[in-house]
Write an enzyme that holds these catalytic residues in place. Structure first.
Site, short mmCIF file in Angstrom:
data_model
loop_
_atom_site.label_atom_id
_atom_site.label_comp_id
_atom_site.label_asym_id
_atom_site.label_seq_id
_atom_site.Cartn_x
_atom_site.Cartn_y
_atom_site.Cartn_z
N ASN A 128 7.31 71.56 -56.01
CA ASN A 128 5.89 72.17 -56.21
C ASN A 128 5.03 71.17 -56.86
O ASN A 128 5.28 70.26 -57.54
CB ASN A 128 5.94 73.29 -57.48
CG ASN A 128 4.82 73.90 -57.90
OD1 ASN A 128 3.91 74.36 -57.02
ND2 ASN A 128 4.63 74.10 -59.17
N THR A 183 12.90 74.72 -60.61
CA THR A 183 13.89 75.69 -61.28
C THR A 183 13.57 77.06 -61.71
O THR A 183 12.30 77.30 -61.50
CB THR A 183 14.48 74.67 -62.51
OG1 THR A 183 13.56 74.73 -63.46
CG2 THR A 183 14.97 73.24 -61.97
N GLU A 201 -4.33 65.23 -55.96
CA GLU A 201 -3.06 66.06 -55.41
C GLU A 201 -2.97 65.51 -54.07
O GLU A 201 -1.71 65.51 -53.60
CB GLU A 201 -3.39 67.60 -55.74
CG GLU A 201 -3.63 67.90 -57.02
CD GLU A 201 -3.65 69.70 -57.16
OE1 GLU A 201 -3.08 70.41 -56.29
OE2 GLU A 201 -4.30 70.00 -57.86
N GLU A 206 13.21 77.98 -64.55
CA GLU A 206 12.20 78.00 -65.65
C GLU A 206 10.62 77.46 -65.26
O GLU A 206 10.60 76.32 -64.52
CB GLU A 206 12.64 77.02 -66.83
CG GLU A 206 11.94 77.04 -67.94
CD GLU A 206 12.39 76.16 -69.20
OE1 GLU A 206 11.66 75.74 -69.89
OE2 GLU A 206 13.58 75.72 -69.10
N LEU A 207 9.63 77.95 -65.48
CA LEU A 207 8.39 77.84 -64.97
C LEU A 207 7.95 76.40 -65.08
O LEU A 207 7.94 75.85 -66.29
CB LEU A 207 7.29 78.80 -65.35
CG LEU A 207 6.00 78.70 -65.06
CD1 LEU A 207 5.84 78.96 -63.64
CD2 LEU A 207 4.98 79.35 -66.00
N ASP A 208 7.56 75.73 -64.15
CA ASP A 208 6.98 74.62 -64.24
C ASP A 208 7.83 73.42 -64.92
O ASP A 208 7.33 72.41 -65.60
CB ASP A 208 5.44 74.41 -64.72
CG ASP A 208 4.48 75.37 -63.69
OD1 ASP A 208 4.88 75.28 -62.56
OD2 ASP A 208 3.79 75.74 -64.32
N LEU A 266 5.98 83.98 -58.70
CA LEU A 266 7.21 83.31 -59.54
C LEU A 266 8.47 83.58 -58.34
O LEU A 266 8.60 84.53 -57.90
CB LEU A 266 7.49 83.81 -60.62
CG LEU A 266 6.52 83.49 -61.54
CD1 LEU A 266 6.86 84.19 -63.08
CD2 LEU A 266 6.61 82.05 -61.92
N LEU A 267 9.09 82.41 -58.11
CA LEU A 267 10.39 82.83 -57.11
C LEU A 267 11.52 83.42 -58.12
O LEU A 267 11.53 83.02 -59.24
CB LEU A 267 10.72 81.56 -56.32
CG LEU A 267 9.72 81.09 -55.57
CD1 LEU A 267 10.12 79.57 -55.02
CD2 LEU A 267 9.61 81.84 -53.99
N HIS A 326 1.77 70.83 -59.50
CA HIS A 326 1.27 71.57 -60.35
C HIS A 326 -0.12 70.66 -60.88
O HIS A 326 0.17 69.47 -60.99
CB HIS A 326 1.94 71.79 -61.36
CG HIS A 326 1.59 72.59 -62.56
ND1 HIS A 326 1.40 73.94 -62.79
CD2 HIS A 326 1.16 72.21 -63.97
CE1 HIS A 326 0.94 74.35 -63.81
NE2 HIS A 326 0.62 73.07 -64.69
N SER A 368 1.15 66.96 -61.17
CA SER A 368 2.61 66.55 -61.00
C SER A 368 3.04 67.31 -59.90
O SER A 368 2.89 68.47 -59.66
CB SER A 368 3.20 67.10 -62.39
OG SER A 368 2.50 66.78 -63.48
C1 GAR Z 1 -3.98 73.45 -56.47
O1 GAR Z 1 -4.64 72.76 -57.42
C2 GAR Z 1 -2.52 73.59 -56.89
O2 GAR Z 1 -2.18 72.23 -57.69
C3 GAR Z 1 -2.49 74.68 -57.91
O3 GAR Z 1 -3.36 75.49 -56.97
C4 GAR Z 1 -3.95 74.81 -56.17
C5 GAR Z 1 -4.21 75.14 -54.83
O4 GAR Z 1 -5.08 74.57 -53.86
N1 GAR Z 1 -1.06 75.33 -57.98
C6 GAR Z 1 -1.01 75.92 -59.13
O5 GAR Z 1 -1.58 76.15 -59.98
C7 GAR Z 1 0.48 76.43 -59.01
N2 GAR Z 1 0.82 76.99 -60.38
P1 GAR Z 1 -4.77 74.79 -52.42
O6 GAR Z 1 -4.47 76.05 -51.96
O7 GAR Z 1 -6.18 74.11 -51.84
O8 GAR Z 1 -3.67 73.36 -51.89
#
Ligand code: GAR
Length: 181
Positions: free
Chosen positions: A100, A134, A167, A136-138, A85-86, A102, A129
């Site tokens: 970010n 911000t 993604e 607040e988380l996600d 968390l930043l 997610h 997504s």
């Molecule tokens: C991804 O699925 C990303 O969406 C998630 O971690 C994975 C990273 O994969 N991120 C989170 O859960 C953030 N809270 P990667 O290192 O191969 O990009």
């Protein structure tokens, strides 16, 4: 397009997708020196740093990350599997310039274990997504989403793999637009 700094914690497959899409990446920073993504970026001649808050504390750690990003000419920060968390202070210094990815269709399933929670809820559609970070988380403004089906027999790993492919298509497209504003 603005130069982007990418923060990772591990595998870095989203970071690779961003680099491969031609996004100008000034720095890849990891909070874990053993993050596989770091070596990949270094091999491609991208500046990298590995810094950990261990021993120096969160404020000093973030100050070093902040300085390295600015020194590398980064104007946008992209979190790509960055699992810390930043602080509010860091988010404030980069207000509306941190994004970010997610692995859920926000506002559903903020935080961790998104795929297991989607399966447990009986969802038939899952996804990912990209949002502005911000305090607040996600919870920051959504910039884009992509959906994938949840298939019969899916477990968290098979669903995660399907979402991850989405993604890799979504993040470069959305970030290119964001960094061109
Ligand atoms: C991804 O699925 C990303 O969406 C998630 O971690 C994975 C990273 O994969 N991120 C989170 O859960 C953030 N809270 P990667 O290192 O191969 O990009």
């Amino acid at each position: 397009m603005k130069t982007v700094g990418i923060l990772i914690s591990g595998r870095g497959s989203n970071m690779m997708a961003l680099v491969d899409a031609g996004i100008p990446v000034g720095l890849v920073a990891s909070d874990r020196p053993d993050a596989p993504g770091l070596a990949w970026a270094k091999d491609r001649g991208i500046a990298t740093i590995a810094l950990s808050p261990r021993g120096i504390g969160k404020a000093a750690y973030e100050a070093q990350v902040d300085a390295a990003l600015r020194e590398a000419g980064c104007e946008v920060v992209a979190l790509a599997g960055y699992m810390r968390l930043l602080s509010d202070a860091f988010v404030g210094r980069w207000r509306d310039r941190i994004v970010n990815i997610h692995p859920s269709l926000l506002p559903k399933y903020k935080g961790l274990d998104t795929h297991a929670r989607a399966i447990a809820a009986g969802d038939t559609v899952a996804g990912c997504s990209v949002h502005v970070v911000t305090e607040e988380l996600d919870a920051g403004a959504l910039l884009g989403q992509a959906e994938v089906p949840v298939l019969p027999g899916d477990g968290p790993d098979t669903l995660a793999a399907r979402v991850l492919e989405a993604e890799h298509r979504l993040y470069p497209r959305v970030l290119k637009e964001f960094a061109s504003r």
